[in-house]
Scaffold this motif. Sequence first.
Motif, mmCIF file in Angstrom:
data_model
loop_
_atom_site.group_PDB
_atom_site.id
_atom_site.type_symbol
_atom_site.label_atom_id
_atom_site.label_comp_id
_atom_site.label_asym_id
_atom_site.label_seq_id
_atom_site.Cartn_x
_atom_site.Cartn_y
_atom_site.Cartn_z
ATOM 1 N N MET A 1 45.722 36.293 34.847
ATOM 2 C CA MET A 1 45.852 35.856 36.364
ATOM 3 C C MET A 1 45.299 37.096 37.051
ATOM 4 O O MET A 1 45.581 37.986 37.097
ATOM 5 C CB MET A 1 47.085 35.343 36.605
ATOM 6 N N ILE A 2 44.423 36.569 38.040
ATOM 7 C CA ILE A 2 43.874 37.519 39.149
ATOM 8 C C ILE A 2 45.211 38.170 39.988
ATOM 9 O O ILE A 2 45.709 37.313 40.521
ATOM 10 C CB ILE A 2 42.776 36.882 40.213
ATOM 11 N N ASP A 3 45.278 39.333 39.937
ATOM 12 C CA ASP A 3 46.184 39.910 40.971
ATOM 13 C C ASP A 3 45.717 39.795 42.387
ATOM 14 O O ASP A 3 44.826 39.475 42.756
ATOM 15 C CB ASP A 3 46.688 41.177 40.447
ATOM 16 N N VAL A 4 46.819 40.289 43.339
ATOM 17 C CA VAL A 4 46.452 39.779 44.600
ATOM 18 C C VAL A 4 45.560 40.897 45.321
ATOM 19 O O VAL A 4 44.612 40.524 46.110
ATOM 20 C CB VAL A 4 47.709 40.039 45.500
ATOM 21 N N GLU A 5 45.528 42.076 44.643
ATOM 22 C CA GLU A 5 44.403 42.862 45.204
ATOM 23 C C GLU A 5 43.227 42.523 44.839
ATOM 24 O O GLU A 5 42.256 42.772 45.543
ATOM 25 C CB GLU A 5 44.854 44.324 44.545
ATOM 26 N N ASP A 6 42.838 42.076 43.473
ATOM 27 C CA ASP A 6 41.742 41.567 43.103
ATOM 28 C C ASP A 6 41.443 40.284 43.938
ATOM 29 O O ASP A 6 40.055 40.338 44.590
ATOM 30 C CB ASP A 6 41.546 41.138 41.667
ATOM 31 N N LEU A 7 42.076 39.686 44.301
ATOM 32 C CA LEU A 7 41.833 38.307 45.057
ATOM 33 C C LEU A 7 41.521 38.827 46.674
ATOM 34 O O LEU A 7 40.338 38.521 47.232
ATOM 35 C CB LEU A 7 43.065 37.276 45.235
ATOM 36 N N ILE A 8 42.087 39.781 47.113
ATOM 37 C CA ILE A 8 41.843 40.196 48.334
ATOM 38 C C ILE A 8 40.508 40.859 48.449
ATOM 39 O O ILE A 8 39.545 40.925 49.372
ATOM 40 C CB ILE A 8 42.935 41.266 48.951
ATOM 41 N N ALA A 9 40.173 41.949 47.332
ATOM 42 C CA ALA A 9 38.680 42.334 47.230
ATOM 43 C C ALA A 9 37.600 41.249 47.338
ATOM 44 O O ALA A 9 36.518 41.592 47.558
ATOM 45 C CB ALA A 9 38.884 43.226 45.885
#
Length: 705
Positions: A1-9
Amino acid sequence: MIDVEDLIALVTAYNPRSDTGKIREAYAFGNEMHEGQMRHSGESYFTHPVAVAALLTEMRLDDATIVTALLHDTVEDTRASYTDIAERFGTDVAELVDGVTKLTNLQLGSTETKQAENFRKLFIAMSRDLRVILVKLADRLHNMRTIKYQSPDKQAKKSRETMEIFAPLAGRMGMQWMREELEDLAFRVLNPEGRASIIRRFITLQRETGDVIHKITADVRAELDRLGIEAEVFGRAKKPYSIWRKMQEKGQGFSRLSDIYGFRIITENELDCYLVLGAMHQRWKAVPGRFKDYISQPKSNGYRSIHTTVSGRDGKQVEIQIRTRQMHEVAEAGVAAHWSYRDGVRAENPFAVDPARWISSLSERFNDSDNAEFLEHMKLEMYSDQVFCFTPKGDVVKLPKGATPLDYAYNIHTRIGESCVGAKIDGVRVPLWTRLKNGQSVEIITAEGQRPQATWLDIVVTGRAKSAIRRSLREEDRERYIRLGQELARVAFDHIGKRSSQKALRTAARRLGVEDTDELLARLGSAELSAREVVNTLYPELAAREGEEVDAARAVLGLDADQTSTRGACCQPVPGERIIGITQRGQGVIVHAIDCPTLVEYEDQPERWVDLHWHSGRHAAAYAVTLELTISNDAGVLGRICTLIGEQKANIADLQFVDRKPDFFRLRIDVELRDMEHLHMVMTALEADNDVAEVARVRNAVHRP
C-alpha cells in the motif's frame, strides 16, 4: 500500500501549494474507519481508496478530489456519516463523498425502466459536480485491475457493466486511455479466449516482422528532422479489445486487419500540426476516407487532434494522431483537464472545456425525454462517433455516425424536421435514409402540411429526432391512447379491488413525474408505461401480491366447491375482462366476457347465471386469443411477425391463412396470453410493424357452448 508521504509526494509534484495536512488527516481517518476490513485479495481494504487517490493524481486533480478518493467508501462501508465528513473536511468534500456513495448504490446494469432511472441519477450526479464521476471511474478502474479475486459471477457482472456503462462514459468525457484500459480489462473476463488469440497473433507478427513500431517511429522522426520540425513521436500497438472490435465490425480476420498500430506526434504549436500532416502525406500515401480534422472542428469535450491513416513501411496502414502538447493534455485528461493543476495553480489550458458547459450541451437534449428515451439518448451520446456536415450557409452541424438528413433536419429545429419532405446533399436530391458523411453540405426541403411518419423512426438515429417523432405520433393518437389507457387502468385497479378514480390517477401521475392524468393514460395506452407500474406506485403491497403467479386451476373465483369452469370459445375471455358464468349441463360453468353476444340467449334464465371474477395476481400465459392480421406478402415478414409475438413472451398455439393476395396475406393466429394488458402489448407491437396493415381481435359468436 502507498504510504501517506508517497501519496503526498505524488500530489505536491504538480501542486506544491497542496494542503498536505488535510490529505494526511483524510488518510489517517480513512485508515481508522476501514480498520479490520479486508479485500477479497486478503489485503487491507484501505489499499483500495489509496490506490484510487493515486490514480487521480495522474490527472493532477485538486485536493478535494484526492481527499474524496481516500474517503469515498467510508459512509457506505464504515460507521462514518455525512456529518462526520462535513465537520472534519468541509461540505465540498462531504458532498463529493455523498455523490460517490449514491453512485455506488445504483444498479447500473439492471434492465429497462430501472436502468433508465439510474442513468438519469448518474447524469444528475454528473451535472452537480463532475468530480464525482472522476472518482467513480478511478474506483472502477482499480476494481477492474484487481477483479481476479472476485467470484466468476461477480467478475462477469462487473465486466459487463464496465463495458456497457463506465468505459463508454470515460470515452465520452475524453479520457480515451481510461476507456481503452477498462474495455480491455473487461474483455479479459468476458472473452479470455478471444483476447488470448489476439495476443498470440501479435507475438507471431512481431516474430515475423521484427519491431515494427520502432522502425516506423524512426521513419517518422527522420522525416520530421529532414524538415526541421520539432516534435515528439510515440508509437504503440492497439489494445486487444480495440483490434477485436475492428475485426467484428469489418468482418475481417487478424491477418487482413492492417491498422493495428497507432502513432502520436506532439508538436510545439498548431501550425506545426499542419506542417507535420503535409509531411506525412508527402512521405506516404494517405488512405481515403480516414482523415479527420478535430483541430478545426473540436469535439464537445474539448478534444483536438488531426487523425490520418497512411500506408507506411511495407504497405502497413498506420493511424497517426497529430496535436500540440496542450491538446495532448486535454486528450489524455478529457473534461477532467478543467481541474488540472500545475505548479500549485490551476493549469490554464485554452482547450480545456468547462464541465458545466459540457453538461449543459448534453442535458438540453434530454429535458423532454421519458425514461426509455433518456436511456436511448445516453447510450447514443456515449457510443457515437461524429460526422460534421455543413448548412447551405456554411455553418457546421455535428451529428453521430450513421445520421441521416432527417436527423440533420431535427438537429436544426424540430419544426424543420416535422415538415421535411426531402433533402439535397451537395446539391443532389437523395432519399431521407441516406447516411451522411463528413464534409457534405445538406439542404432540407420542407412543405406545409407534412407530418412525421411512423417509418421515420427506422430512419433516424439521434435521440432528439426519435423523441420528437414519437411525441408527434403520440399527439396524433393521443385520444385513442387515452381511451385505451382508461380501460387498462380500470382493469389493473379492479385486479386489486380498487377503483381507478380521477384522484387516484392524479396521485399516480404526480408520483411518476407525469404532468397530468391525460398524459398518464396516454402513456398507458401507448405501452410506454405499464398498468402494473401505476398500481405499484399507489399500492405497492397489493401489487406485490398481485405479482405472484396464479394457479390456473383457481384462476376464476365465485364457483361452488363442486363446480368446474371452461372459457367460452365464442368470446375467449382473459384475465382483466369482466366475466360472467353460465351453467351448462355436463360442462360445468362456461365463462363469458360480460359483453359476449351469446349471453342474450340466457336473459330469461337467470338461475343459470353465476357471478364470477378473476383471481387477482399474475396469470400464466395460457389463455388463447385469436388475432386476425393483414400483412405484406414479402419474404421474411411472417417469420418476423412470429418472432415479434415471441419477444412479447407470448406463445403461438395455431396459425392459419384466411386469404392470400399477390401483395397481402390475411391470417388468423391463436396466441396464448396472460391477461388484457398482455393482449394490448402484443397488439401494440404488431400495429407498430411497418408490414402489418391491420390487426384485430376475433370473437367467433358461432362457436357456442
